[in-house]
Design an enzyme around this catalytic site. Structure first.
Site, PDB file in Angstrom:
ATOM      1  N   ASN A  37       0.839  -1.208   0.084  1.00 18.00           N
ATOM      2  CA  ASN A  37       0.245   0.135   0.019  1.00 18.00           C
ATOM      3  C   ASN A  37       0.736   1.201  -0.145  1.00 18.00           C
ATOM      4  OD1 ASN A  37       0.905  -0.086   2.656  1.00 18.00           O
ATOM      5  ND2 ASN A  37      -0.986   0.153   3.692  1.00 18.00           N
ATOM      6  N   ASP A  38       2.201   1.119  -0.388  1.00 16.93           N
ATOM      7  CA  ASP A  38       3.296   2.085  -0.460  1.00 16.93           C
ATOM      8  C   ASP A  38       3.592   2.703   0.780  1.00 16.93           C
ATOM      9  OD1 ASP A  38       4.730   3.618  -2.192  1.00 16.93           O
ATOM     10  OD2 ASP A  38       3.579   5.446  -2.147  1.00 16.93           O
ATOM     11  N   HIS A 130      18.989  28.017   5.689  1.00 16.71           N
ATOM     12  CA  HIS A 130      18.644  29.210   4.872  1.00 16.71           C
ATOM     13  C   HIS A 130      18.565  30.681   5.373  1.00 16.71           C
ATOM     14  CE1 HIS A 130      17.712  30.996   0.901  1.00 16.71           C
ATOM     15  NE2 HIS A 130      16.548  31.134   1.216  1.00 16.71           N
ATOM     16  N   ASP A 169      22.952  38.084  -3.451  1.00 18.51           N
ATOM     17  CA  ASP A 169      22.116  38.934  -3.007  1.00 18.51           C
ATOM     18  C   ASP A 169      22.583  39.589  -1.690  1.00 18.51           C
ATOM     19  OD1 ASP A 169      21.118  37.250  -0.723  1.00 18.51           O
ATOM     20  OD2 ASP A 169      20.705  36.064  -2.202  1.00 18.51           O
ATOM     21  N   LYS A 192      19.291  41.420  -5.653  1.00 19.55           N
ATOM     22  CA  LYS A 192      18.228  40.446  -6.341  1.00 19.55           C
ATOM     23  C   LYS A 192      16.500  40.826  -6.108  1.00 19.55           C
ATOM     24  CE  LYS A 192      18.337  36.252  -4.974  1.00 19.55           C
ATOM     25  NZ  LYS A 192      18.840  34.857  -4.588  1.00 19.55           N
ATOM     26  N   ARG A 194      13.348  38.153  -6.572  1.00 20.37           N
ATOM     27  CA  ARG A 194      13.019  36.939  -6.900  1.00 20.37           C
ATOM     28  C   ARG A 194      11.569  36.989  -7.410  1.00 20.37           C
ATOM     29  NH1 ARG A 194      14.465  31.852  -6.734  1.00 20.37           N
ATOM     30  NH2 ARG A 194      16.396  32.323  -5.493  1.00 20.37           N
ATOM     31  N   ASP A 218      27.256  31.011  -2.480  1.00 18.63           N
ATOM     32  CA  ASP A 218      25.906  31.216  -2.105  1.00 18.63           C
ATOM     33  C   ASP A 218      25.614  29.899  -1.271  1.00 18.63           C
ATOM     34  OD1 ASP A 218      23.270  31.651  -2.356  1.00 18.63           O
ATOM     35  OD2 ASP A 218      22.877  31.296  -4.235  1.00 18.63           O
TER      36      ASP A 218
END
Length: 326
Positions: A37-38, A130, A169, A192, A194, A218
């Site tokens: 069933n995954d 990040h 950036d 920059k 986005r 980066d």
């Protein structure tokens, strides 16, 4: 180190084995099964009772599969009476889902952090989140490492006259400034905006790049859109060539083709926080296994992890001594 047990999922077993070599401990087995069933089931094949357990699994594509493996392994260690469970995520993919910048939008970074602690993790070890606020999403202690020193070592020993460190950036300019200080170079940054996940516009360069060679830094390269846009602007502003350095080299989509073919780029340097692409033999890969092994050893021994970065990055290193209390 006899009370340490290290497991790894299927995301990046090569890095896990290298970390274990530095620790001089075996990489213990994991049996991960998928039912008809995954559904996924994880079984840890080593004793965890009252042990210090470390589970190594970067969240890389297929990200949801690898996240579920990590959660299942943490849950298995918790059920096996592990004393401490550290989720070692060299790359935390959901760190980019860190803000509510549109109506009715999910906060994936906070949600995944809650899932990891709910599964039973008592600590998180990661690298180069990040943005700073992601650290606060977790309700368990987090040790965040940096690869700035490892990447700087790649460029030391060569003639760096007429070089400049460039951030794509302004948000990454502080990290670029630390990197530039380690190499004794000036720093510049792109302005920059986005427009989409894979589309950005850089309209100007802050700093002097005329006639210089650039080292572009980066934290993560996914599709390479920001880097390609930056290369075009650097050329417009008089830069002659560029090396590219990144901590997390995901290189998704057509990133490899785009970066290899751009005439401005002379080399690309990354770390092994994520698996490297097979079709890029000239890619320079620096290992961070020793950093993770050192952090695991210090965590196990109750020592300061931040001392690994004394003289490298003040934001990761211990606070300097000061006279008086405050």
């Amino acid at each position: 180190m006899k009370d340490i047990v290290v497991f790894a999922g299927s995301a990046h077993p090569e890095l896990a084995r290298e970390i274990c070599e530095h620790l001089d401990v075996p990489l213990s087995g994991v049996d991960i099964r998928r039912f008809s069933n995954d559904c996924i089931q994880a079984q840890l094949l080593a004793n965890c009772r009252r042990r210090d357990v470390y589970i190594i699994q970067p969240l890389v594509p297929p990200t949801q599969e690898n996240l579920m493996e990590l959660l299942m392994m943490i849950n298995a260690a918790h059920g096996a009476s592990a004393q401490h469970i550290t989720a070692v995520m060299p790359h935390f993919a959901y760190a980019r889902s860190d803000k509510k910048d549109a109506s009715r939008i999910s906060m994936g970074g906070r949600l995944v952090a809650d899932l990891i602690s709910t599964a039973g993790a008592t600590r998180v070890l990661t690298m180069a989140l990040h943005s700073p606020q992601v650290h606060g999403f977790f309700s368990v202690p987090v040790d965040q490492l940096t690869a700035i020193g490892v990447l700087a070592d790649h460029f030391r020993g060569r003639d760096l006259d007429n070089y400049v460190v460039v951030s794509p950036d302004l948000g990454n300019a502080k990290e670029a400034a630390v990197f530039a200080r380690l190499l004794g170079l000036p720093v510049a940054a792109g302005s920059k905006k986005r427009l989409a996940d894979d589309k950005v516009v850089i309209d100007s360069i802050v700093g002097d790049v005329v006639g210089r060679k650039a080292i572009v830094l980066d934290d993560e390269i996914a599709t390479g859109g920001s880097i390609i846009e930056l290369m075009d602007r650097l050329r417009d502003f008089g830069c002659v060539e560029a090396s590219v350095a990144t901590t997390h080299g995901l290189f998704a989509g057509k990133a490899v083709e785009r970066l290899r073919q751009h005439p401005m780029i002379t080399e690309v340097v990354t770390t092994n926080t994520v698996p490297s692409p097979d079709n890029w033999p000239e890619l320079e890969v620096r290992s961070v296994a020793n950093l993770f092994a050192g952090a695991i050893r210090r965590t196990h021994d109750g020592k300061s992890v931040s001392k690994l970065f004394r003289g490298v990055d003040p934001s990761y290193a211990p606070p300097p001594p000061r006279d008086g209390l405050f």
